[in-house]
Scaffold this active site. Structure first.
Site, PDB file in Angstrom:
ATOM      1  CB  CYS A   1       0.658  -6.557 -48.806  1.00  0.00           C
ATOM      2  SG  CYS A   1       0.521  -8.149 -47.979  1.00  0.00           S
TER       3      CYS A   1
ATOM      4  NE  ARG B   1       3.631  -0.375 -47.310  1.00  0.00           N
ATOM      5  CZ  ARG B   1       2.953  -0.570 -46.184  1.00  0.00           C
ATOM      6  NH1 ARG B   1       2.476  -1.742 -45.864  1.00  0.00           N
ATOM      7  NH2 ARG B   1       2.751   0.430 -45.371  1.00  0.00           N
TER       8      ARG B   1
ATOM      9  CD1 TRP C   1       6.960 -10.103 -45.688  1.00  0.00           C
ATOM     10  CD2 TRP C   1       5.306 -10.449 -44.234  1.00  0.00           C
ATOM     11  NE1 TRP C   1       7.514 -10.616 -44.542  1.00  0.00           N
ATOM     12  CE2 TRP C   1       6.529 -10.836 -43.628  1.00  0.00           C
ATOM     13  CE3 TRP C   1       4.130 -10.589 -43.503  1.00  0.00           C
ATOM     14  CZ2 TRP C   1       6.595 -11.348 -42.333  1.00  0.00           C
ATOM     15  CZ3 TRP C   1       4.200 -11.098 -42.209  1.00  0.00           C
ATOM     16  CH2 TRP C   1       5.427 -11.465 -41.637  1.00  0.00           C
TER      17      TRP C   1
ATOM     18  CG  ASN D   1      -1.298  -3.929 -46.042  1.00  0.00           C
ATOM     19  OD1 ASN D   1      -0.785  -4.881 -45.455  1.00  0.00           O
ATOM     20  ND2 ASN D   1      -0.975  -2.679 -45.779  1.00  0.00           N
ATOM     21  N   GLY D   2      -3.237  -6.484 -44.671  1.00  0.00           N
ATOM     22  CA  GLY D   2      -3.740  -6.591 -43.298  1.00  0.00           C
ATOM     23  C   GLY D   2      -4.098  -8.026 -42.986  1.00  0.00           C
TER      24      GLY D   2
ATOM     25  CD  GLU E   1      19.718  -0.885 -35.304  1.00  0.00           C
ATOM     26  OE1 GLU E   1      18.896  -1.543 -34.637  1.00  0.00           O
ATOM     27  OE2 GLU E   1      19.573  -0.644 -36.511  1.00  0.00           O
TER      28      GLU E   1
ATOM     29  CE  LYS F   1      19.801  -2.501 -39.505  1.00  0.00           C
ATOM     30  NZ  LYS F   1      18.923  -1.712 -38.731  1.00  0.00           N
TER      31      LYS F   1
ATOM     32  CD  GLU G   1      17.426  -5.621 -40.347  1.00  0.00           C
ATOM     33  OE1 GLU G   1      16.225  -5.792 -40.533  1.00  0.00           O
ATOM     34  OE2 GLU G   1      17.892  -4.556 -39.907  1.00  0.00           O
TER      35      GLU G   1
ATOM     36  CG  HIS H   1      27.096 -13.765 -15.186  1.00  0.00           C
ATOM     37  ND1 HIS H   1      27.390 -14.172 -13.905  1.00  0.00           N
ATOM     38  CD2 HIS H   1      27.533 -12.494 -15.290  1.00  0.00           C
ATOM     39  CE1 HIS H   1      27.968 -13.166 -13.251  1.00  0.00           C
ATOM     40  NE2 HIS H   1      28.069 -12.142 -14.086  1.00  0.00           N
TER      41      HIS H   1
ATOM     42  CE  LYS I   1      12.227   0.969 -44.141  1.00  0.00           C
ATOM     43  NZ  LYS I   1      13.491   0.807 -43.402  1.00  0.00           N
TER      44      LYS I   1
HETATM   45  C1  AGP Z   1      15.249  -2.836 -38.766  1.00  0.00           C
HETATM   46  O1  AGP Z   1      16.217  -2.719 -39.706  1.00  0.00           O
HETATM   47  C2  AGP Z   1      13.884  -3.100 -39.258  1.00  0.00           C
HETATM   48  N1  AGP Z   1      13.529  -2.435 -40.421  1.00  0.00           N
HETATM   49  C3  AGP Z   1      12.825  -3.105 -38.166  1.00  0.00           C
HETATM   50  O2  AGP Z   1      13.362  -3.588 -36.977  1.00  0.00           O
HETATM   51  C4  AGP Z   1      12.093  -1.775 -37.891  1.00  0.00           C
HETATM   52  O3  AGP Z   1      12.931  -0.871 -37.247  1.00  0.00           O
HETATM   53  C5  AGP Z   1      10.848  -2.070 -37.054  1.00  0.00           C
HETATM   54  O4  AGP Z   1      10.020  -2.934 -37.770  1.00  0.00           O
HETATM   55  C6  AGP Z   1      10.101  -0.822 -36.665  1.00  0.00           C
HETATM   56  O5  AGP Z   1       9.613  -0.154 -37.777  1.00  0.00           O
HETATM   57  P1  AGP Z   1       9.058   1.317 -37.653  1.00  0.00           P
HETATM   58  O6  AGP Z   1      10.188   2.179 -37.223  1.00  0.00           O
HETATM   59  O7  AGP Z   1       8.569   1.664 -39.023  1.00  0.00           O
HETATM   60  O8  AGP Z   1       7.966   1.283 -36.634  1.00  0.00           O
END
Ligand code: AGP
Length: 606
Positions: free
Chosen positions: A2, A27, A75, A99-100, A479, A483, A486, A502, A601
């Site tokens: 959050c 966040r 979140w 937050n947590g 990756e 991308k 998500e 396979h 994020k």
């Molecule tokens: C990818 O687009 C995401 N934002 C996510 O996978 C991110 O890379 C992951 O949560 C790790 O975050 P960090 O690099 O801040 O540790």
């Protein structure tokens, strides 16, 4: 996960909190809320399911002369997305944002007999009610008692009804940064919220309480209540870095920023054409003496590690293992004091990565963190830190952070090869000179973005997409798939091209998009055979190769050619291609590019 902000000072708090929350929305965006002292010294809470824009609307017409308040963007973890579960939570004298995760909230509910009082399903409200039970007029004593009861992670900002103008905060694991500025006192979960007011700040130390008043920000030891003085840090990010600057989305802006971010990360670390980490304080001994490298990270950062493995292992001839941080923690890892553990995190706050790094330190391993956010927890706790200089990354989908993480890893690979005698100085210089060619190659792919836009019409109506490649091509396909899924919500998976037959090839049917990359000369022919196999089953093939690659005319439905950089560097221009494909797919489906559903994020919960 959050976002948190608190402000006390001469400015209008309501406006400042809402603006701050808009900047922190990446966040979490399930709900948002603020609480502030009105001019009659009463606390008013306004909270609203949905994005900050909805909160802003809910606040319209409420005219207050408020100068002290707290704000939260959520979140959801415990309890659904409802107004009751939105923060701030109020209990008697206490108004709190969190937050947590409070892991023992069930036990606390029973111990303090809170069952009939709770109006939400959140662990955070339990903390607010316990704090209120402890509050007898002294915030320090009450916070100390609360913290003594809690298990889990938390960053709290708290208003006490009889203390207008004051904000109290305490944290464990979850990040909080604070500053006293010309405009008053500010505290937040992220640096980006402080940038409009100051570039000097401090990280709220764990085990300390912060009190913000309009005139001061002071920290106190949680046990003795003695004043403390955490070190002041500076950040060279500016407001522009945290704004869209004419781009429609942060993601597109951040894709465009990659060449600059690459230069900022690489160039200060070159000395006489060789990689040099002297200014980072990294001791070559950790590169020389290790018998293995273990890379730990999550998501995109972990994918950067997968690429690094394919580069480092053949170069260094030592085992390079990549482990997802959340798995590492529970698998009795095979590491020891001869292991170099490289931890990668853009935010420096990802809880699983942090916990994994702590575990690695317990095993006696050397830890080197590749981190973007200065002063973040991972950066502070790691034995060594290599900062990437990407500036703030706001879009939830990571783009420029990935490229600079790779840049840092390639520099490390080169330095390790040099100090371990695998490279002569001349070979290292050649490696770096060729490495720098990736920057114009990335620029070129950004300029050619319309090509990627055209690809997307063939993807967005398909429920699935497959990314295939071998070796390095496979590593960055992972990756590419992340991308796409998500931000476009298209089910996308990456496969080692040779593995398809396979099982997975059963999923290939007429017009299923397959994004095939074949940039590695030594396995090019093998990759082409695999592309043929999917083409023969009706796939719509989007093929990515280096310029000049010989491809049969009927093989690709779309053929994207990247500049012919050396094989081990193709990931850089291809990262741009894959990011743009995902970006335009999300745009084409009219989705929220920067804030995709269910995500946040910075993942600060397990
Ligand atoms: C990818 O687009 C995401 N934002 C996510 O996978 C991110 O890379 C992951 O949560 C790790 O975050 P960090 O690099 O801040 O540790």
């Amino acid at each position: 996960m959050c976002g948190i902000i608190g402000y006390t000072g001469p400015l209008e708090a309501k406006r400042l909190l809402i603006e701050g929350l808009a900047g922190l929305e990446y966040r979490g965006y399930d709900s948002a809320g603020i609480a502030f002292f009105r001019t009659d010294s009463k606390i008013q809470v306004i909270k609203q399911v949905g994005k900050v824009a909805a909160l802003k609307e809910a606040c319209e017409g409420i005219s207050v002369g408020s100068h002290c308040g707290i704000g939260h963007t959520r979140w959801a973890t415990h309890g659904g997305v409802t107004n009751e579960n939105a923060h701030p939570h109020q209990a008697g004298q206490v108004t709190l944002i969190h937050n947590g995760i409070i892991e023992n909230y069930h036990q606390l509910t029973e111990e303090f007999q809170l069952q009939d009082e709770l109006v939400s399903q959140t662990d955070s409200e339990v903390a607010a009610r316990v704090l209120d039970r402890f509050y007898q007029g002294d915030p320090f004593v009450a916070i100390q008692k609360l913290v003594g009861k809690l298990e889990g992670s938390y960053g709290f900002c708290i208003l006490f009804a009889d203390r207008p103008g004051e904000i109290y905060a305490v944290r464990s694991v979850s990040p909080l940064v604070a500053a006293y500025t010309h405009s008053g006192a500010v505290i937040a979960s992220d640096l980006t919220a402080l940038i409009p007011y100051t570039q000097s700040y401090f990280v709220v130390p764990e085990g300390e309480i912060v009190r913000l008043t309009p005139y001061k920000v002071q920290t106190y030891d949680l046990q003795t209540f003695a004043k403390t003085q955490p070190p002041v840090m500076t950040v060279n990010w500016n407001m522009d870095a945290a704004m869209k600057n004419g781009f429609p989305h942060f993601m597109l802006k951040e894709i465009h920023e990659q060449p600059e971010a690459m230069k900022n990360t690489i160039l200060p670390r070159l000395s006489k054409g060789l990689p040099d980490f002297t200014d980072d304080g990294i001791d070559d001994e950790i590169f020389r003496s290790c018998t293995q490298v273990h890379i730990i990270a999550c998501g995109t950062a972990m994918h950067a590690g997968m690429v690094a493995k394919t580069v480092m292992e053949p170069l260094l001839r030592i085992p390079v293992t990549v482990t997802i941080a959340s798995e590492f923690r529970y698998q009795q890892p095979l590491i020891d004091e001869h292991t170099l553990v490289i931890v990668i995190s853009q935010s420096g706050e990802t809880i699983d990565t942090l916990a994994a790094m702590r575990l690695a330190r317990e095993y006696g391993s050397q830890t080197l963190a590749i981190v973007n956010v200065k002063g973040s927890t991972i950066a502070r706790e790691s034995g060594y830190v290599l900062y990437t200089h990407a500036g703030p990354e706001i879009a939830v989908a990571s783009t420029k952070a990935y490229s600079v993480q790779l840049a840092a890893l390639y520099l490390i690979a080169c330095r390790m090869a040099l100090v371990r005698g695998k490279y002569t100085k001349e070979q290292a210089r050649t490696f770096l000179a060729e490495f720098l060619d990736v920057i114009p190659a990335m620029e070129e792919m950004i300029k050619r973005r319309e090509e990627m836009k055209a690809v997307v019409t063939h993807i967005i109506n398909s429920p699935d997409a497959f990314f295939i490649g071998r070796g390095l091509d496979y590593a960055f396909s992972l990756e590419g798939a992340l991308k796409l899924k998500e931000i476009s919500y298209i089910h996308a998976e990456a496969y080692a091209a040779g593995e398809l037959k396979h099982g997975t090839i059963a999923l290939i049917s007429d017009q299923v998009p397959v994004i095939a990359t074949a940039t590695q000369d030594n396995i090019f022919a093998k990759s082409m055979s695999n592309v043929r196999e999917v083409k023969a089953r009706g796939a719509f093939v989007i093929l990515i190769t280096k310029e000049g690659a010989k491809v049969d005319g009927d093989l690709a439905d779309i053929h994207i050619m990247i500049p012919a950089v050396r094989d081990i560097f193709t990931v850089f221009p291809i990262a741009v291609v894959l990011q743009l494909i995902a970006y335009y797919a999300s745009l084409g489906k009219n989705l929220d590019v920067d804030q995709p559903r269910n995500l946040a994020k910075s993942v600060t919960v397990e």
